[in-house]
Write a protein that holds these residues in place. Structure first.
Motif, PDB file in Angstrom:
ATOM      1  N   ARG A 340     -12.213  39.250   3.520  1.00 19.53           N
ATOM      2  CA  ARG A 340     -11.282  38.687   4.502  1.00 19.53           C
ATOM      3  C   ARG A 340     -10.610  37.429   3.954  1.00 19.53           C
ATOM      4  NH1 ARG A 340     -15.574  40.083   8.372  1.00 19.53           N
ATOM      5  NH2 ARG A 340     -14.898  41.903   9.593  1.00 19.53           N
ATOM      6  N   MET A 341     -11.340  36.651   3.180  1.00 14.22           N
ATOM      7  CA  MET A 341     -10.751  35.446   2.578  1.00 14.22           C
ATOM      8  C   MET A 341      -9.609  35.802   1.629  1.00 14.22           C
ATOM      9  SD  MET A 341     -14.229  33.257   1.799  1.00 14.22           S
ATOM     10  CE  MET A 341     -13.367  31.914   0.949  1.00 14.22           C
ATOM     11  N   ALA A 344      -6.511  37.023   3.622  1.00 17.00           N
ATOM     12  CA  ALA A 344      -5.827  35.913   4.289  1.00 17.00           C
ATOM     13  C   ALA A 344      -5.083  35.041   3.283  1.00 17.00           C
ATOM     14  CB  ALA A 344      -6.840  35.072   5.069  1.00 17.00           C
ATOM     15  N   VAL A 347      -1.783  36.614   2.152  1.00 20.27           N
ATOM     16  CA  VAL A 347      -0.717  36.469   3.160  1.00 20.27           C
ATOM     17  C   VAL A 347      -0.044  35.106   3.005  1.00 20.27           C
ATOM     18  CG1 VAL A 347      -0.254  36.230   5.630  1.00 20.27           C
ATOM     19  CG2 VAL A 347      -1.752  38.058   4.820  1.00 20.27           C
ATOM     20  N   LEU A 348      -0.843  34.066   2.776  1.00 18.69           N
ATOM     21  CA  LEU A 348      -0.294  32.721   2.601  1.00 18.69           C
ATOM     22  C   LEU A 348       0.581  32.642   1.353  1.00 18.69           C
ATOM     23  CD1 LEU A 348      -3.495  30.672   3.533  1.00 18.69           C
ATOM     24  CD2 LEU A 348      -1.413  30.894   4.900  1.00 18.69           C
ATOM     25  N   GLY A 379      -3.565  28.937   0.131  1.00 18.20           N
ATOM     26  CA  GLY A 379      -3.893  30.230  -0.456  1.00 18.20           C
ATOM     27  C   GLY A 379      -4.927  30.106  -1.567  1.00 18.20           C
ATOM     28  N   ILE A 382      -8.539  29.262  -0.374  1.00 15.34           N
ATOM     29  CA  ILE A 382      -9.257  30.382   0.230  1.00 15.34           C
ATOM     30  C   ILE A 382      -9.535  31.478  -0.797  1.00 15.34           C
ATOM     31  CG2 ILE A 382      -9.100  32.234   1.942  1.00 15.34           C
ATOM     32  CD1 ILE A 382      -7.351  30.357   3.622  1.00 15.34           C
ATOM     33  N   THR A 383      -8.536  31.793  -1.622  1.00 12.36           N
ATOM     34  CA  THR A 383      -8.601  32.989  -2.463  1.00 12.36           C
ATOM     35  C   THR A 383      -9.382  32.790  -3.751  1.00 12.36           C
ATOM     36  OG1 THR A 383      -6.440  33.655  -1.603  1.00 12.36           O
ATOM     37  CG2 THR A 383      -7.214  34.758  -3.595  1.00 12.36           C
TER      38      THR A 383
END
Length: 498
Positions: A340-341, A344, A347-348, A379, A382-383
């Motif tokens: 999920r990270m 998300a 997308v950023l 981004g 998180i990624t």
């Protein structure tokens, strides 16, 4: 009858020595971020001082990436075979010396050659550092926390490099090449004292020299073909010949690995879905960002007339966001999962690069540039740690260097290929163009390419979500079973002896 049951490892005690070893290992990724961002800020000054064209200027970045990406698999496996500490120390010493020598380069060729050798040194330090981390910290909360700190140090190095790069370029671009040398020596001194010894793996029985030669030559041929295509032409004999050579070498490498007794890369490791997706995703993440920074730096300095320090400050919010938010990535991964990270974060990235298409000849930073910088920072926060976790989870300790090398290779090769493509797009649109409007028209198609690359990353992130609920339920059931067994064993140890 005695029943053998796998018991999950106990949580580590984070004492001073463990913290010291972690911070030394993180020093390498800090140094990498520092070096990349400082050189990025100095590119326009290098071009003006040495008379380097746009197509040649990319080689200052690509020379490093070429050495890095071409030798990472060899570097990662060497760390497993010869001992992580030994490889880490030797390569870090080479990195320090070449950093200081590169500041003396008097022409583009020497500068690019020094960057290439420096990239080779980094190809041995980076996987050794990551494999030291992943073999020291058990898979689960401890490793997730360590990898979050690892990412924070990378972002901190990048952020500090922006400021130092901007300041030092005002004095002279050569200082941006010199600075990483003393920092590397400082990290080396602490590493000698704090990094635990890791002997070579005596069980390997031999070395896959043919595999090492073919994969390294194949990776170099592939990256060199893409990078040189803009100048030679995509359908030229030279470019097509290099692509064919790369294909033959890489096919030969696969054949060697399936027939040798002691392969450099155990191809079975690629059956791990999480590792494959992480490697493909990091190619899009790093490739898009390296290309964006290249275009963004030229746009801000050459078109908007910003100084190198102003440009550094313009990029800084992204690095600060990663530095402040990454320490929580491990906890977030424990709660929602890395899949999920990644989705998300992608997308950023897509939103950030798409917004940058609004740039004009007189763009307002706050309204036009800053939103992209903020979204990219979020981004990455998180990624990047999530992809690090995905690439190393479920991999045996004796293959952590290999997994790290694969991950970093994908990152650097993605950077080289996407940067070469975007530079080729700019070059094809800017022949004979000197007016700002013409250059802007050349930048925008390249930005469309970057946005498209991140869309591919988003599709990979969405694919990773397939079957997530079932996988998490299975993992939770296995964890509960192991916890029950551990509790039962603990109760037996506490009961009186029969």
């Amino acid at each position: 009858m005695t029943q053998t049951t796998q018991v999950p490892p106990t949580r580590l005690t984070w004492d001073a020595r463990l913290w010291g070893a972690l911070l030394v290992v993180c020093g390498v990724i800090f140094l990498d971020g520092l070096d990349v961002s400082m050189v990025g800020m100095s590119l326009p000054s290098i071009g003006a001082d040495l008379g380097v064209s746009l197509s040649s200027l990319q080689w200052v970045v690509t020379g490093y990436v070429l050495g890095y990406g071409g030798f990472l698999l060899l570097g990662g496996r060497t760390a497993d075979l010869l001992g992580r500490r030994r490889v880490f120390l030797i390569a870090l010493a080479v990195f320090a010396v070449v950093s200081m020598l590169s500041s003396l380069a008097t022409n583009p060729e020497l500068l690019i050659a020094a960057r290439f050798v420096k990239g080779i040194a980094a190809a041995f330090t980076a996987p050794a550092a990551l494999s030291i981390l992943t073999t020291t910290f058990h898979e689960g909360p401890d490793r997730n926390r360590a990898l979050s700190i690892f990412t924070t140090c990378a972002a901190s190095g990048f952020s500090l490099g922006l400021i130092l790069g901007g300041l030092l370029t005002e004095v002279g671009w050569r200082w941006t090449f010199l600075m990483p040398g003393p920092v590397a020596l400082l990290v080396l001194l602490f590493a000698i004292k704090l990094i635990p010894n890791s002997p070579r793996d005596e069980a390997v029985g031999g070395y896959d020299v043919p595999g090492a030669v073919t994969v390294t030559a194949g990776m170099l041929s592939l990256v060199f073909a893409v990078v040189g295509a803009e100048g030679a032409g995509w359908v030229s004999v030279r470019t097509i010949g290099l692509f064919v050579l790369a294909a033959v070498l890489l096919a030969g490498f696969v054949w060697i690995e399936t027939h040798t007794k002691h392969p450099l890369v155990r191809l079975g490791i690629l059956r791990k879905t999480n590792l494959r997706l992480a490697n493909l995703a990091i190619m899009t993440v790093f490739g898009a960002y390296v290309s964006f920074q290249f275009i963004g730096t030229l746009y801000l300095q050459n078109m908007l007339g910003w100084s190198s320090l102003e440009t550094a400050l313009g990029f800084l919010p992204a690095g600060l966001l990663v530095a402040f938010l990454s320490p929580n990535a491990g906890k977030l991964a424990d709660r929602i999962g890395t899949e999920r990270m990644v989705a998300a974060g992608m997308v950023l990235f897509v939103a950030g690069y798409a917004l940058f298409l609004r740039i004009g000849q007189t763009s307002n930073y706050t309204a036009t540039v800053l939103p992209t910088i903020v979204l990219i920072g979020l981004g990455f926060a998180i990624t990047f740690p999530a992809l690090n976790m995905q690439a190393t989870n479920g991999v045996d300790d004796n293959e952590q260097g290999l997994a790290s090398g694969l991950f970093n290779t994908s990152s650097q090769v993605g950077g080289a290929i996407v940067l070469a493509i975007t530079t080729a797009v700019i070059g094809s649109q800017s022949h004979g163009v000197t007016a700002p409007g013409g250059m802007l028209a050349a930048y925008k198609p390249a930005l469309v390419v970057i946005t498209g690359i991140t869309v591919l990353g988003l599709l990979l992130g969405a694919y990773g979500l397939r079957g997530l609920k079932e996988r998490r339920a299975l993992a939770a059931a296995e964890a509960a079973e192991l916890e029950a067994v551990q509790s039962e064993l603990a109760a037996e140890e506490m009961s009186p002896a029969a």
